[in-house]
Scaffold this motif. Structure first.
Motif, PDB file in Angstrom:
ATOM      1  N   GLY A  98       0.791  -1.217   0.000  1.00  0.00           N
ATOM      2  CA  GLY A  98       0.000   0.000   0.000  1.00  0.00           C
ATOM      3  C   GLY A  98       0.823   1.267   0.000  1.00  0.00           C
ATOM      4  O   GLY A  98       0.281   2.363  -0.136  1.00  0.00           O
ATOM      5  N   SER A  99       2.141   1.134   0.140  1.00  0.00           N
ATOM      6  CA  SER A  99       3.028   2.293   0.185  1.00  0.00           C
ATOM      7  C   SER A  99       3.881   2.355  -1.076  1.00  0.00           C
ATOM      8  O   SER A  99       4.303   1.328  -1.613  1.00  0.00           O
ATOM      9  N   ALA A 100       4.147   3.592  -1.548  1.00  0.00           N
ATOM     10  CA  ALA A 100       5.065   3.741  -2.680  1.00  0.00           C
ATOM     11  C   ALA A 100       6.442   3.206  -2.314  1.00  0.00           C
ATOM     12  O   ALA A 100       7.137   2.607  -3.137  1.00  0.00           O
ATOM     13  N   ASN A 101       6.833   3.384  -1.061  1.00  0.00           N
ATOM     14  CA  ASN A 101       8.092   2.843  -0.547  1.00  0.00           C
ATOM     15  C   ASN A 101       7.811   1.446   0.007  1.00  0.00           C
ATOM     16  O   ASN A 101       7.823   1.210   1.204  1.00  0.00           O
ATOM     17  N   PHE A 102       7.571   0.498  -0.894  1.00  0.00           N
ATOM     18  CA  PHE A 102       7.011  -0.795  -0.505  1.00  0.00           C
ATOM     19  C   PHE A 102       8.003  -1.717   0.207  1.00  0.00           C
ATOM     20  O   PHE A 102       7.608  -2.741   0.743  1.00  0.00           O
ATOM     21  N   LEU A 103       9.285  -1.367   0.221  1.00  0.00           N
ATOM     22  CA  LEU A 103      10.263  -2.130   1.003  1.00  0.00           C
ATOM     23  C   LEU A 103      10.709  -1.369   2.251  1.00  0.00           C
ATOM     24  O   LEU A 103      11.649  -1.788   2.935  1.00  0.00           O
ATOM     25  N   ASN A 104      10.037  -0.273   2.549  1.00  0.00           N
ATOM     26  CA  ASN A 104      10.381   0.532   3.727  1.00  0.00           C
ATOM     27  C   ASN A 104      11.861   0.930   3.714  1.00  0.00           C
ATOM     28  O   ASN A 104      12.560   0.849   4.728  1.00  0.00           O
ATOM     29  N   PHE A 105      12.314   1.392   2.566  1.00  0.00           N
ATOM     30  CA  PHE A 105      13.715   1.768   2.383  1.00  0.00           C
ATOM     31  C   PHE A 105      14.047   3.034   3.172  1.00  0.00           C
ATOM     32  O   PHE A 105      13.303   4.015   3.151  1.00  0.00           O
ATOM     33  N   GLN A 106      15.186   2.995   3.886  1.00  0.00           N
ATOM     34  CA  GLN A 106      15.667   4.144   4.645  1.00  0.00           C
ATOM     35  C   GLN A 106      17.145   4.357   4.328  1.00  0.00           C
ATOM     36  O   GLN A 106      17.863   3.404   4.020  1.00  0.00           O
ATOM     37  N   THR A 107      17.582   5.610   4.423  1.00  0.00           N
ATOM     38  CA  THR A 107      18.992   5.880   4.143  1.00  0.00           C
ATOM     39  C   THR A 107      19.556   6.860   5.167  1.00  0.00           C
ATOM     40  O   THR A 107      18.847   7.721   5.686  1.00  0.00           O
ATOM     41  N   LYS A 108      20.839   6.688   5.468  1.00  0.00           N
ATOM     42  CA  LYS A 108      21.559   7.581   6.369  1.00  0.00           C
ATOM     43  C   LYS A 108      22.868   8.005   5.716  1.00  0.00           C
ATOM     44  O   LYS A 108      23.457   7.238   4.941  1.00  0.00           O
ATOM     45  N   VAL A 109      23.321   9.205   6.057  1.00  0.00           N
ATOM     46  CA  VAL A 109      24.623   9.697   5.615  1.00  0.00           C
ATOM     47  C   VAL A 109      25.396  10.101   6.859  1.00  0.00           C
ATOM     48  O   VAL A 109      24.932  10.932   7.645  1.00  0.00           O
ATOM     49  N   ASN A 110      26.545   9.458   7.049  1.00  0.00           N
ATOM     50  CA  ASN A 110      27.376   9.710   8.239  1.00  0.00           C
ATOM     51  C   ASN A 110      26.567   9.588   9.528  1.00  0.00           C
ATOM     52  O   ASN A 110      26.701  10.379  10.463  1.00  0.00           O
ATOM     53  N   GLY A 111      25.692   8.583   9.554  1.00  0.00           N
ATOM     54  CA  GLY A 111      24.938   8.267  10.762  1.00  0.00           C
ATOM     55  C   GLY A 111      23.654   9.032  10.947  1.00  0.00           C
ATOM     56  O   GLY A 111      22.910   8.766  11.895  1.00  0.00           O
ATOM     57  N   ARG A 112      23.341   9.987  10.081  1.00  0.00           N
ATOM     58  CA  ARG A 112      22.142  10.792  10.218  1.00  0.00           C
ATOM     59  C   ARG A 112      21.104  10.423   9.164  1.00  0.00           C
ATOM     60  O   ARG A 112      21.430  10.280   7.991  1.00  0.00           O
ATOM     61  N   GLN A 113      19.856  10.255   9.630  1.00  0.00           N
ATOM     62  CA  GLN A 113      18.764   9.955   8.708  1.00  0.00           C
ATOM     63  C   GLN A 113      18.641  11.075   7.681  1.00  0.00           C
ATOM     64  O   GLN A 113      18.717  12.267   8.016  1.00  0.00           O
ATOM     65  N   THR A 114      18.476  10.702   6.429  1.00  0.00           N
ATOM     66  CA  THR A 114      18.376  11.699   5.374  1.00  0.00           C
ATOM     67  C   THR A 114      17.326  11.276   4.369  1.00  0.00           C
ATOM     68  O   THR A 114      16.890  10.118   4.344  1.00  0.00           O
TER      69      THR A 114
END
Length: 342
Positions: A98-114
């Motif tokens: 039901g979500s466009a982000n269907f794999l619940n993808f997350q990203t961080k740069v140098n430890g910070r959520q971005t």
């Protein structure tokens, strides 16, 4: 784990991984492999380290990238989600359809959520024909681009006869009575513009929920897994004799319990679980340090994957360490899960 494996199997790109045995088809859910960092064209970024953690619950990847140049480099960083096609021989496991982000993808740069920008496009390719993008058409009809899921089917059913014909006359969807089947493919890519400072290292971290395929029961008895099916399992997951013997014993215990009738013991409520991680074709060359960790979740689960030099480091985890390593094929993991639903 398969100790006689010849090499770590890492597969370029993103591929749909289906069960190999025909005996699985009626009770199977296919998985989709996701993975792979893609950078804009350059020759100054060095991939010093890549740490990959794989489990049926979560996949985490950390890249340490060093800019060898004397000036800052702004580059596009991309991560492609697997293609989703509406018509499949098997149901496909999608963590959050039901979500466009269907794999619940997350990203961080140098430890910070971005944040990263999600770009999605829908394409249709007729048999023997050329690919056509139909993103604008679907959006104009207020149809979700995700071809699988109840929301898309419901949206198509609500169309007028004229608008519905825009999908059926072109072959973009099949509608027969109450049956609605979208036939297009969704492509999704997360992209962000990242500045790599001169002579410095940047830590990029990705995490997502894997698409986990399942097959009820265990099909490693000699009657079901023979010939080509056995060869495909051995090639994909490096199932060696020890793994097959343990799986065969489990299969026989399940059959004996079924013959007796009554409630199946908890330790025999087993199923096959399989998932994978893909490496993008446009890699950055050899990885200075490559670390792979695979977690099978429970100590008594059986696991097989292709690796040369992998070691058991705990009751549930295996680790592979390589230096100056160039992965070129998929990491495929097969688990015989004795803890279904836990």
């Amino acid at each position: 784990m398969s100790t006689s494996a010849k090499a770590l199997l890492l597969s370029a790109g993103l591929a749909l991984a289906l069960p190999c045995s025909g005996a699985l088809a009626d009770d199977s859910v296919a998985n989709l492999d996701a993975g792979g960092l893609v950078l804009g064209k350059n020759d100054q970024i060095e991939l010093r380290a890549e740490d990959v953690f794989l489990s049926a619950k979560q996949i985490r990847v950390a890249y340490r990238l060093y800019n060898k140049d004397d000036k800052d480099l702004p580059l596009a960083v991309s991560f492609a989600l697997p293609d989703i096609t509406g018509e499949q021989d098997l149901a496909v496991a999608i963590p959050d359809p039901g979500s466009a982000n269907f794999l619940n993808f997350q990203t961080k740069v140098n430890g910070r959520q971005t944040e990263a920008t999600l770009e999605q496009h829908a394409f249709f390719t007729p048999d023997g024909g050329q690919e056509t993008e139909i993103t604008d058409l679907l959006k104009g009809l207020n149809i979700p681009l995700m071809p699988l899921g109840d929301a898309t089917v419901a949206a198509i059913r609500q169309l007028s006869a004229e608008d519905r014909a825009k999908l059926t006359s072109t072959g973009y969807a099949s509608i027969e009575g109450d049956s609605v089947t979208p036939l297009w493919t969704l492509r999704s890519t997360f992209t962000r513009q990242q500045v790599f400072p001169a002579r410095k290292e940047v830590l990029l971290q990705h995490s997502f929920t894997p698409s986990v395929g399942t097959a009820s029961g265990v099909y490693f008895d000699k009657a079901n897994l023979t010939g080509e099916s056995l060869a495909q399992y051995q090639k994909k997951y490096c199932t060696d004799d020890g793994f097959l013997r343990a799986a065969d014993l489990l299969t026989k215990r399940i059959a004996e319990a079924k013959a007796k009738g009554g409630e199946m013991p908890d330790d025999l409520k087993a199923q096959q679980t399989y998932f994978g991680y893909a490496i993008a074709k446009d890699s950055l060359g050899p990885v200075g340090r490559f670390d792979l960790t695979i977690d099978k979740a429970f100590p008594d689960n059986l696991v097989s994957f292709c690796a040369d030099g992998a070691k058991k480091i705990s009751s549930t985890r295996y680790e592979l360490k390589k230096t100056n390593y160039t992965p070129d094929r998929n990491i495929d993991v097969l688990i015989l899960d004795k803890h279904v639903g836990k």
